[in-house]
Design an enzyme around this catalytic site. Structure first.
Site, PDB file in Angstrom:
ATOM      1  N   GLY A  73       8.445  39.287  -3.878  1.00 39.12           N
ATOM      2  CA  GLY A  73       9.381  40.285  -3.398  1.00 39.12           C
ATOM      3  C   GLY A  73       9.116  40.680  -1.951  1.00 39.12           C
ATOM      4  CB  SER A  75       3.244  31.515   7.709  1.00 32.09           C
ATOM      5  OG  SER A  75       3.679  31.554   6.368  1.00 32.09           O
ATOM      6  CG  ASN A 102       9.540  25.481  -8.748  1.00 35.56           C
ATOM      7  OD1 ASN A 102       9.747  25.515  -9.971  1.00 35.56           O
ATOM      8  ND2 ASN A 102       8.478  26.057  -8.204  1.00 35.56           N
ATOM      9  CG  ASN A 128       1.252  40.716  -5.837  1.00 32.45           C
ATOM     10  OD1 ASN A 128       1.260  41.705  -6.568  1.00 32.45           O
ATOM     11  ND2 ASN A 128       1.841  39.580  -6.157  1.00 32.45           N
ATOM     12  CB  THR A 152       1.216  30.015   0.423  1.00 34.59           C
ATOM     13  OG1 THR A 152       0.178  29.216  -0.095  1.00 34.59           O
ATOM     14  CG2 THR A 152       1.328  31.309  -0.363  1.00 34.59           C
ATOM     15  CD  GLN A 210      10.562  13.801  -3.730  1.00 34.45           C
ATOM     16  OE1 GLN A 210      11.524  13.300  -4.306  1.00 34.45           O
ATOM     17  NE2 GLN A 210       9.360  13.846  -4.278  1.00 34.45           N
ATOM     18  CG  ASP A 252       8.449  33.730  -1.538  1.00 34.04           C
ATOM     19  OD1 ASP A 252       9.104  33.558  -2.585  1.00 34.04           O
ATOM     20  OD2 ASP A 252       7.226  33.960  -1.532  1.00 34.04           O
TER      21      ASP A 252
END
Length: 299
Positions: free
Chosen positions: A43, A284, A184, A13, A241, A216, A245
């Site tokens: 992905g 990042s 998660n 995306n 964000t 945590q 990944d």
């Protein structure tokens, strides 16, 4: 040592990222402080993260024929990912609208666009899966495609790491082909109806599972082998964000390199923490040297 071969099947995306002091409530307009356009999709993020973490990453995805698609492919390739098997389909690429608050919390709206066209994997795509050390997949693309890739991997002896995001029910034949599940708390609940109190519930579905809990840390469990807590690395969070990944991709690379899974998870935790120190998703994602430095400082 040769770089481990990691094939990623998933979404691509264009992320349109806005920073603001607070996230807007329904009907509210807030003034932002910064805006970025970055390559994204779980992905693409995991493919870039795997390459930066030291893997030989090949990405199987579909992008649109629009300008976003051209930019996406160029940016993913520039990160060291093999993009030769990315499909280009007529129409719009996937887009994600991301709003990030001052404390790092974020909200995301995704329109899949070309990602929905990633169906019926070709022989060339399946061959890449069979030749890999590890297959990494998510479910932002059609689950039938993920299942096809996972079954091909299982038949060829390729390890399958499934990041079951976004939360959804998964077919039994896909779960049966998974070697390691990463979820998660929200995603775990979608699969089991239970949350962090019972991470063992995931082991009724797969032989190995990781339940991530942000700052945590994470729980790792093996069927008939108990559950281990992996503490989080403490960093100043700018934007979470992409941290998940980075974690998943680094875990796949480390496991493919032959690390014991608990050690691989600690290294992956350092990757996720390093990612959260900067704004944006793919931009990042940390290099291997940065992961190593944070990992060594925290051990």
């Amino acid at each position: 040592m040769d770089r481990p071969r990691v094939v990623i099947v998933g979404s691509a995306n264009m992320d349109l990222v806005a920073m603001a002091p607070t996230l807007p409530r329904p009907g509210e307009t807030v003034l932002g402080t910064e805006f970025l356009t970055v390559a994204g999709g779980k992905g693409a993020n995991q493919a870039i993260a795997a390459a930066r973490a030291g893997g030989a990453a090949t990405f199987l995805a579909a992008i649109g024929s629009d300008s976003f698609g051209v930019t996406l492919k160029a940016r993913i390739a520039a990160s060291g990912v093999d993009t030769s098997l990315i499909r280009v389909v007529y129409g719009a690429s996937g887009v994600a609208l991301v709003t990030v608050g001052a404390s790092g919390e974020h909200s995301v709206v995704v329109t899949p666009g070309a990602n929905a066209a990633l169906t019926a994997l070709t022989e060339a795509e399946l061959s890449a899966v069979r030749d890999a050390d590890v297959l990494v997949a998510q479910v932002e693309v059609p689950v039938e495609t993920v299942t096809q890739a996972a079954l091909a991997a299982r038949a060829a002896g390729t390890r399958v790491v499934l990041n079951a995001a976004p939360p959804r029910e998964l077919p039994a034949e896909l779960l049966a082909a998974v070697d390691l599940l990463v979820v998660n708390e929200v995603e775990a609940r979608a699969l089991t109806g239970r949350g962090r109190e019972e991470p063992e519930a995931l082991l009724a579905l797969v032989p190995r599972a990781v339940l991530t809990l942000g700052d945590q840390g994470a729980w790792y469990g093996e069927r008939n082998g108990g559950v281990t807590h992996i503490p989080a690395f403490k960093v100043d969070v700018v934007d979470s964000t992409g941290a998940g990944d980075a974690f998943t991709a680094a875990l796949a690379v480390a496991w493919a390199e032959g690390r014991e899974l608990v050690d691989a998870l600690r290294w992956a935790s350092a990757a996720g923490a390093a990612c959260a120190r900067r704004l944006g998703a793919s931009i990042s994602l940390p290099q291997r040297s940065e992961i190593d430095a944070l990992f060594q400082a925290g051990t």
